[in-house]
Design an enzyme around this catalytic site. Structure first.
Site, PDB file in Angstrom:
ATOM      1  N   LEU A  37      11.834  67.693  23.849  1.00 42.81           N
ATOM      2  CA  LEU A  37      13.112  66.979  23.915  1.00 42.81           C
ATOM      3  C   LEU A  37      12.969  65.518  23.501  1.00 42.81           C
ATOM      4  O   LEU A  37      13.922  64.883  23.077  1.00 42.81           O
ATOM      5  CB  LEU A  37      13.678  67.045  25.336  1.00 42.81           C
ATOM      6  CG  LEU A  37      13.949  68.444  25.897  1.00 42.81           C
ATOM      7  CD1 LEU A  37      14.346  68.353  27.361  1.00 42.81           C
ATOM      8  CD2 LEU A  37      15.044  69.134  25.089  1.00 42.81           C
ATOM      9  N   GLY A  38      11.765  64.988  23.657  1.00 42.80           N
ATOM     10  CA  GLY A  38      11.520  63.585  23.325  1.00 42.80           C
ATOM     11  C   GLY A  38      10.105  63.217  23.705  1.00 42.80           C
ATOM     12  O   GLY A  38       9.342  64.048  24.204  1.00 42.80           O
ATOM     13  N   GLY A  40       7.003  59.643  23.946  1.00 39.26           N
ATOM     14  CA  GLY A  40       6.597  58.273  23.672  1.00 39.26           C
ATOM     15  C   GLY A  40       5.093  58.201  23.590  1.00 39.26           C
ATOM     16  O   GLY A  40       4.416  59.209  23.341  1.00 39.26           O
ATOM     17  N   THR A  41       4.560  57.019  23.825  1.00 37.73           N
ATOM     18  CA  THR A  41       3.118  56.802  23.718  1.00 37.73           C
ATOM     19  C   THR A  41       2.342  57.589  24.759  1.00 37.73           C
ATOM     20  O   THR A  41       1.284  58.149  24.474  1.00 37.73           O
ATOM     21  CB  THR A  41       2.796  55.302  23.881  1.00 37.73           C
ATOM     22  OG1 THR A  41       3.584  54.558  22.945  1.00 37.73           O
ATOM     23  CG2 THR A  41       1.320  55.030  23.604  1.00 37.73           C
ATOM     24  N   ALA A  43       3.815  59.956  27.145  1.00 40.78           N
ATOM     25  CA  ALA A  43       4.413  61.159  27.727  1.00 40.78           C
ATOM     26  C   ALA A  43       5.222  61.940  26.705  1.00 40.78           C
ATOM     27  O   ALA A  43       5.701  61.393  25.709  1.00 40.78           O
ATOM     28  CB  ALA A  43       5.300  60.779  28.904  1.00 40.78           C
ATOM     29  N   THR A  44       5.356  63.232  26.976  1.00 44.19           N
ATOM     30  CA  THR A  44       6.218  64.114  26.205  1.00 44.19           C
ATOM     31  C   THR A  44       7.191  64.768  27.171  1.00 44.19           C
ATOM     32  O   THR A  44       6.800  65.184  28.262  1.00 44.19           O
ATOM     33  CB  THR A  44       5.399  65.209  25.487  1.00 44.19           C
ATOM     34  OG1 THR A  44       4.427  64.590  24.647  1.00 44.19           O
ATOM     35  CG2 THR A  44       6.295  66.103  24.649  1.00 44.19           C
ATOM     36  N   VAL A  45       8.454  64.861  26.777  1.00 46.87           N
ATOM     37  CA  VAL A  45       9.452  65.534  27.608  1.00 46.87           C
ATOM     38  C   VAL A  45       9.814  66.848  26.941  1.00 46.87           C
ATOM     39  O   VAL A  45      10.171  66.876  25.763  1.00 46.87           O
ATOM     40  CB  VAL A  45      10.713  64.666  27.794  1.00 46.87           C
ATOM     41  CG1 VAL A  45      11.728  65.395  28.673  1.00 46.87           C
ATOM     42  CG2 VAL A  45      10.351  63.320  28.414  1.00 46.87           C
ATOM     43  N   ASP A 154      15.860  49.118  32.240  1.00 46.57           N
ATOM     44  CA  ASP A 154      15.966  49.660  30.879  1.00 46.57           C
ATOM     45  C   ASP A 154      17.298  50.376  30.686  1.00 46.57           C
ATOM     46  O   ASP A 154      17.356  51.454  30.099  1.00 46.57           O
ATOM     47  CB  ASP A 154      14.796  50.606  30.592  1.00 46.57           C
ATOM     48  CG  ASP A 154      14.616  50.887  29.098  1.00 46.57           C
ATOM     49  OD1 ASP A 154      15.083  50.075  28.274  1.00 46.57           O
ATOM     50  OD2 ASP A 154      14.011  51.919  28.755  1.00 46.57           O
TER      51      ASP A 154
END
EC number: 2.7.11.17
Length: 335
Positions: A37-38, A40-41, A43-45, A154
């Site tokens: 789903l998404g 970053g540096t 983590a992965t969702v 954020d």
């Protein structure tokens, strides 16, 4: 190699959907992960289905090795979600969390309704009253966070998600990865610069310490964005964005603002107050006429919002392409 399951069932409140089954069960037998789903540096969702109940969730998967010096962030995010999950309808719910030999897993409800701005653009119309209703909901959730000693840090449209595709779906504040506990009684001021520059308050860049008012600054930026299709401090480069924020340089001169009420503009101004001590609090914002009173009938804002958003997106893409080309030419000339 057998993976060890370390359950943390205290995250689940009474009456919450139970994703945990047999506590002796070993991973990866508990959840089956699906599409990404998404990410970053660190983590992965991914989508995750609970094998026993067949319920869908979102799994934030963090590699322990990559997170070796960042595990406090994970613990902080879990602690925050434990404190606020299930107590407010507009905050993403924590379902479970655990670890295996290699990864940390944070399981939350799966928000399937998409991001706020995508939902707005998919509609046939969007009015000032719609923007006010959305910001009332968001500000109410922010007030709840602040009342519980939490600064989100954020807030931005990408972190405002709909629970489902239902037209009356709840809007949720998501992504608490940068959130922090903040107790007024401790007179503790956060110092770490983090967030998304266009939504960050000036005191964050000044490194003089900051607290809950940074979230209200973001509320002002989001409101401006929803009513116009662009952020108040949008500039070609990140350096120029920061300079504009520090100088508090923004206007309502664009023609799209001619149809926006003075009440809405006043709300934005009071959220974008340079001095955090004079900025609206979440409680004060909910009493402001823009959020507390019925909004007058206005023209459909959606055509202007779409046009401005797409124009700036095209400009930014072109600017980044030119900057990348110039960087490449400089490197080429060095060799």
């Amino acid at each position: 190699m057998q993976q060890t399951y370390k359950p943390n069932t205290s995250a689940l409140k009474d009456g919450a959907p139970k994703a945990t089954v047999d506590q002796k069960q070993l991973l990866p037998c508990k959840y089956r992960v699906g599409r990404v789903l998404g990410g970053g540096t660190y983590a992965t969702v991914r989508e995750a289905v609970h094998i026993e109940t067949n319920k869908m969730y979102a799994a934030k998967i963090m590699n322990k090795k990559m997170m070796e010096k960042k595990q406090d962030f994970v613990k902080n995010e879990i602690a925050i979600l434990k404190r606020v999950s299930y107590e407010h309808p507009n905050i993403l719910h924590l379902v479970d969390f655990f670890e295996t030999v290699n990864n940390l897993y944070l399981i939350t409800e799966l928000a399937t309704g998409g991001e706020l701005f995508d939902r707005i653009c998919a509609k046939g119309s969007f009015y000032e009253a719609d923007a006010a209703a959305l910001m009332r909901t968001t500000t109410s959730a922010v007030k709840y966070l602040h009342d519980n000693g939490i600064v989100h840090r954020d807030l931005k449209p990408e972190n405002l998600l709909y629970r489902s595709k239902d037209p009356n779906s709840d809007l949720l504040i998501a992504d608490f990865g940068l959130s922090h506990f903040y107790e007024d009684s401790q007179y503790y001021m956060l110092m770490t610069a983090c967030g998304t520059p266009e939504y960050m308050a000036p005191e964050v860049f000044r490194r003089t310490g900051y607290g809950k008012p940074v979230d209200m600054w973001a509320i002002g930026v989001i409101t401006y964005f929803l009513l116009s299709g662009y952020t108040p401090f949008a500039r070609p480069s990140q350096v120029e964005v920061i300079e504009a924020i520090l100088a508090n340089e923004y206007t309502f001169n664009d023609p799209c603002w001619s149809g926006i009420s003075e009440t809405a503009k006043d709300f934005i101004k009071k959220c974008l107050e340079n001095d955090p001590s004079k900025r609206l609090t979440a409680a004060d914002a909910l009493k402001h006429p823009f959020l507390s009173e019925k909004r007058p009938a206005t023209s459909n804002l959606l055509p202007n919002v779409r046009e401005n958003f797409n124009a700036r997106k095209t400009f930014r893409t072109a600017y980044n392409a030119v900057r990348a080309f110039n960087t490449w030419k400089k490197l080429e000339n060095k060799h």
